[in-house]
Scaffold this motif. Structure first.
Motif, PDB file in Angstrom:
ATOM      1  N   ALA A  14       0.799  -1.230   0.000  1.00  0.00           N
ATOM      2  CA  ALA A  14       0.000   0.000   0.000  1.00  0.00           C
ATOM      3  C   ALA A  14       0.825   1.269   0.000  1.00  0.00           C
ATOM      4  O   ALA A  14       0.254   2.357   0.069  1.00  0.00           O
ATOM      5  CB  ALA A  14      -0.938   0.002   1.216  1.00  0.00           C
ATOM      6  N   GLY A  15       2.144   1.160  -0.077  1.00  0.00           N
ATOM      7  CA  GLY A  15       2.968   2.351   0.018  1.00  0.00           C
ATOM      8  C   GLY A  15       3.352   2.911  -1.330  1.00  0.00           C
ATOM      9  O   GLY A  15       3.257   2.225  -2.354  1.00  0.00           O
ATOM     10  N   PRO A  16       3.780   4.167  -1.346  1.00  0.00           N
ATOM     11  CA  PRO A  16       4.279   4.753  -2.598  1.00  0.00           C
ATOM     12  C   PRO A  16       5.590   4.096  -3.007  1.00  0.00           C
ATOM     13  O   PRO A  16       6.365   3.643  -2.159  1.00  0.00           O
ATOM     14  CB  PRO A  16       4.491   6.227  -2.242  1.00  0.00           C
ATOM     15  CG  PRO A  16       4.698   6.224  -0.755  1.00  0.00           C
ATOM     16  CD  PRO A  16       3.862   5.109  -0.223  1.00  0.00           C
ATOM     17  N   ALA A  17       5.839   4.054  -4.314  1.00  0.00           N
ATOM     18  CA  ALA A  17       7.059   3.447  -4.845  1.00  0.00           C
ATOM     19  C   ALA A  17       7.821   4.474  -5.661  1.00  0.00           C
ATOM     20  O   ALA A  17       7.233   5.259  -6.403  1.00  0.00           O
ATOM     21  CB  ALA A  17       6.719   2.240  -5.712  1.00  0.00           C
ATOM     22  N   LEU A  69       0.449   8.474   4.964  1.00  0.00           N
ATOM     23  CA  LEU A  69      -0.663   8.965   5.775  1.00  0.00           C
ATOM     24  C   LEU A  69      -1.092  10.307   5.187  1.00  0.00           C
ATOM     25  O   LEU A  69      -0.638  11.361   5.625  1.00  0.00           O
ATOM     26  CB  LEU A  69      -0.247   9.116   7.240  1.00  0.00           C
ATOM     27  CG  LEU A  69       0.196   7.843   7.959  1.00  0.00           C
ATOM     28  CD1 LEU A  69       0.700   8.166   9.355  1.00  0.00           C
ATOM     29  CD2 LEU A  69      -0.951   6.842   8.024  1.00  0.00           C
ATOM     30  N   GLY A  70      -1.953  10.252   4.161  1.00  0.00           N
ATOM     31  CA  GLY A  70      -2.298  11.475   3.453  1.00  0.00           C
ATOM     32  C   GLY A  70      -1.057  12.023   2.763  1.00  0.00           C
ATOM     33  O   GLY A  70      -0.356  11.305   2.051  1.00  0.00           O
ATOM     34  N   PRO A  71      -0.750  13.298   2.999  1.00  0.00           N
ATOM     35  CA  PRO A  71       0.436  13.883   2.370  1.00  0.00           C
ATOM     36  C   PRO A  71       1.745  13.516   3.077  1.00  0.00           C
ATOM     37  O   PRO A  71       2.829  13.822   2.581  1.00  0.00           O
ATOM     38  CB  PRO A  71       0.175  15.391   2.490  1.00  0.00           C
ATOM     39  CG  PRO A  71      -0.674  15.523   3.715  1.00  0.00           C
ATOM     40  CD  PRO A  71      -1.538  14.293   3.746  1.00  0.00           C
ATOM     41  N   ALA A  95      10.237  12.713  10.496  1.00  0.00           N
ATOM     42  CA  ALA A  95       9.603  12.478  11.795  1.00  0.00           C
ATOM     43  C   ALA A  95       9.637  11.008  12.200  1.00  0.00           C
ATOM     44  O   ALA A  95       9.585  10.685  13.398  1.00  0.00           O
ATOM     45  CB  ALA A  95       8.165  12.973  11.769  1.00  0.00           C
ATOM     46  N   ALA A  96       9.717  10.095  11.217  1.00  0.00           N
ATOM     47  CA  ALA A  96       9.598   8.665  11.525  1.00  0.00           C
ATOM     48  C   ALA A  96      10.626   8.176  12.556  1.00  0.00           C
ATOM     49  O   ALA A  96      10.250   7.513  13.528  1.00  0.00           O
ATOM     50  CB  ALA A  96       9.684   7.839  10.244  1.00  0.00           C
TER      51      ALA A  96
END
Length: 274
Positions: A84-87, A97-99, A256-257
């Motif tokens: 489900a993540g961007p590649a 998470l949104g933007p 932030a992660a």
């Protein structure tokens, strides 16, 4: 009055952990401001620090049964970017998470290292399952963080399974390093290298803040020794890969992660200790 007093007691007991998190992050924010980073970068790190400190102060470690459940959930979260993540250039390391994009490994691996260090029976499967996610993403920084976390646990426990896990992790990281590198983003990756060009003194001060955090995590935070060494090992792994190649600079660069991830991990103090 009881709650403020209890919070003060927690803050006093966890002061080394608070310093270990806040020192490199605040030093990194100062560098972002000094070198002209976008205001959104400063805001993101500030918000991450606020959330990380809240987790650090308010959390306690779950019991053994719940710890295994949480560890499984964290491993599953590492696999989330794959579905489900961007590649970017066939690399999938982020939770969207949104933007907002959060680096999955830096969000999850610090706490996972603590849970693995506390679970003698399932430590190796936990770390190997996480390594599988890093291999598929691929993410050499996460792979090396898991590898050095295993080294830390092995150093504390002399468990041969941790030694074998570290060897597997090292070999897997070599593969990831060849197949998963992306172009560097200013203020995110290789920040110490970039800052050293602009101001060697500032870069040295920032490096000193990161080293101080590593030493505090390894020796002084209120976690048991295997957990301290595993957590410090993960920070070493992330940081070394950020120096060697184009990977995010944990705690001192924009992002932030890792701030949230290490705040969460440092808050996993067992209730008896708390």
């Amino acid at each position: 009055m009881r709650q403020p007093v209890a919070l003060q007691d927690r803050a006093r007991h966890r002061l080394p952990a608070i310093v270990a998190l806040a020192l490199p992050v605040l030093a990194g924010i100062a560098c972002l401001v000094a070198f002209g980073a976008p205001g959104s970068y400063v805001a993101a790190n500030g918000a991450g620090l606020a959330l990380g400190l809240a987790l650090l102060l308010l959390l306690d470690a779950p019991d053994e049964r719940r710890s295994r459940i949480v560890a499984v959930a964290l491993v599953a979260l590492l696999y989330l970017p794959l579905v489900a993540g961007p590649a970017y250039n066939d690399v999938t390391r982020w939770i969207a998470l949104g933007p907002v994009r959060l680096h999955a490994g830096m969000l999850v691996i610090p706490a996972l290292a603590v849970f693995a260090a506390r679970d003698k029976l399932y430590a190796a499967p936990i770390l190997l399952a996480a390594l599988g996610a890093a291999l598929l993403q691929p993410d050499a920084a996460s792979g090396f963080a898991l590898t050095i976390a295993a080294v830390g646990i092995h150093h504390a426990t002399r468990d041969w399974r941790m030694g074998l896990t570290a060897i597997v992790g090292f070999v897997a990281t070599l593969y990831m390093a060849v197949h998963g590198e992306l172009p560097a983003t200013e203020f995110v990756e290789r920040v110490l290298v970039d800052y050293a060009v602009l101001s060697p003194t500032v870069a040295l001060a920032l490096f000193a803040a990161l080293v101080a955090s590593f030493v505090l995590i390894a020796t002084a935070v209120p976690l048991e020794r295997p957990a301290r060494l595993a957590l410090a090992g993960s920070l070493f792994g992330f940081s070394l890969m950020a120096l060697l190649s184009n990977y995010p600079s944990a705690l001192i660069g924009h992002g932030a992660a890792p701030i949230i991830g290490y705040g969460l991990a440092l808050g996993l103090v067992r209730k008896a200790a708390a």
